[in-house]
Design an enzyme around this catalytic site. Structure first.
Site, mmCIF file in Angstrom:
data_model
loop_
_atom_site.group_PDB
_atom_site.id
_atom_site.type_symbol
_atom_site.label_atom_id
_atom_site.label_comp_id
_atom_site.label_asym_id
_atom_site.label_seq_id
_atom_site.Cartn_x
_atom_site.Cartn_y
_atom_site.Cartn_z
ATOM 1 C CE1 TYR A 124 -2.712 -3.323 1.136
ATOM 2 C CE2 TYR A 124 -4.353 -1.597 1.229
ATOM 3 C CZ TYR A 124 -4.030 -2.934 1.177
ATOM 4 O OH TYR A 124 -5.018 -3.873 1.159
ATOM 5 C CE LYS A 171 3.237 -18.092 0.767
ATOM 6 N NZ LYS A 171 2.459 -19.322 0.929
ATOM 7 C CG ASP A 204 -0.349 -20.307 2.683
ATOM 8 O OD1 ASP A 204 0.331 -19.717 3.540
ATOM 9 O OD2 ASP A 204 0.128 -21.201 1.962
ATOM 10 C CG ASP A 228 -7.662 -4.695 3.078
ATOM 11 O OD1 ASP A 228 -8.757 -4.677 3.648
ATOM 12 O OD2 ASP A 228 -7.439 -4.092 2.019
#
Ligand code: NAI
Length: 334
Positions: A124, A171, A204, A228
């Protein structure tokens, strides 16, 4: 003494849910003077900017704002006002409690997760370019400073709110440097908070865990994009976007807003659920030290849901106005 608070009604259903929330705050007896400011697409037409300087100046002056959603064009057009606001005011911690309400069938009984999302960087950061025709690049910006302070915030929050565990969602198996930096900072900060159990989850696997057994999660700390997505997933677990609140917290200012957007499909129909913004206002009252009024509103809201008054998004038939009136009456009795 009255609190002076910036109110940004926003776009789409924003003015409807903002009006409902003002009425509920009035019913609680808390004294607020509203400094109403407009931002978003409607302002851009008249002013040539979506975020006029006086909006930022008002929040800087008042230190606290309640904000409705503001739309962002997809794929082209102006930059997100929400992201600009968070960056300009350095509202680094986005706190989103995902909690079920009485009378709404959650996926898991007693779901109670708090997502603490880093709010100022990651994908972002706005660093996007076309390197050559047909090749676009988005830069994922992660800094040690932002990772340390968001992890500190999450552990402090867990201690203050008597939570047991903070899970970092990352991740780092793939993005070894950027997400690896978050993980490294998380481990460092965890050492200073021995009462809180640290936990590491790959994003995930976290999504799967939330859908399979959300009750295993407590406080989550994560980057901007993962936060988000996971907060909308969390909203889905407890009844939808109509009920999940949020707070954007910085050192000098705080902006309280629902997780949901402008809901263009129902805007102007008088059927939007104001619960998420009302719950955001409850967070705002706690932030202001108005705990009694916050409790009154929370009790009123719970009583209204227990009685089965619900808007269409939750399977009910109440309009925004009917739900608001029911909550105001319940708050008056609380
Ligand atoms: P959305 O959250 O506006 O709507 C998704 C779905 O949830 C729609 O079916 C909508 O009717 C429903 N919904 C959302 N809030 C509701 C409420 N309070 N009561 C009843 N139903 C509700 O998400 P969408 O459509 O992806 O985004 C629309 C616009 O909002 C976009 O321009 C987006 O950029 C903006 N947005 C702004 C945010 C903010 O200001 N913080 C946050 C998220 C999106």
């Amino acid at each position: 003494m009255a609190h002076t608070i910036t109110l940004i009604p926003g776009d789409g259903i924003g003015p409807e849910v903002a009006d409902a929330t003002r009425r509920v705050l009035d019913a609680s007896g808390v004294k607020i003077e509203w400094d109403v400011q407009n931002a978003g697409a409607a302002v851009a037409e008249k002013r040539g900017t979506t975020l006029p300087d006086e909006v930022l100046a008002s929040i800087r002056r008042n230190k606290v704002a309640l904000k409705g959603p503001i739309g962002t064009p997809i794929g082209k057009g102006f930059r997100s006002v929400n992201v600009t606001l968070r960056q300009a005011l350095d509202l680094y911690a986005n706190v989103r409690p995902v909690r079920s309400l009485p009378g709404i069938e959650p996926r898991f009984e007693g779901t109670d997760i708090v997502i603490v999302r880093e709010n100022t960087e990651d994908l972002y950061a706005g660093l996007e370019l076309m390197i050559m025709p047909g090749v676009a690049q988005s830069i994922k910006l992660i800094t040690e400073r932002a990772c340390l302070r968001i992890c500190e915030y999450a552990f402090d929050y867990a201690e203050r709110m008597n939570r047991k565990r903070v899970s970092v969602v990352h991740k780092a198996n793939i993005m070894k440097l950027s997400d690896g930096l978050l993980l490294e900072c998380f481990r460092k900060v965890a050492l200073n908070h021995p009462r809180i159990e640290p936990n590491e989850v790959i994003v995930d696997a976290c999504a799967m865990q939330m859908v399979k057994n959300a009750n295993k999660l407590d406080v989550i700390v994560t980057e901007n994009l993962y936060g988000d997505i996971l907060s909308d997933l969390g909203a889905g677990l407890v009844g939808g976007l109509g009920i999940v609140p949020g707070a954007n917290i910085g050192l000098d200012a705080a902006v309280f807003e629902a997780v949901h957007g402008t809901a263009p499909d129902i805007a102007g129909k008088g059927i939007a659920n104001p619960t998420a913004l009302i719950q955001s206002a409850v967070m705002m009252l706690h932030h202001l030290g108005e705990h009694a009024a916050a409790q009154k509103i929370e009790n009123g809201l719970l009583a209204t849901f227990e009685r089965g008054t619900r808007t269409a998004d939750l399977g009910g038939t109440a309009t925004t106005d009917e739900l608001t009136r029911a909550v105001c009456e319940a708050v008056g009795r609380a």
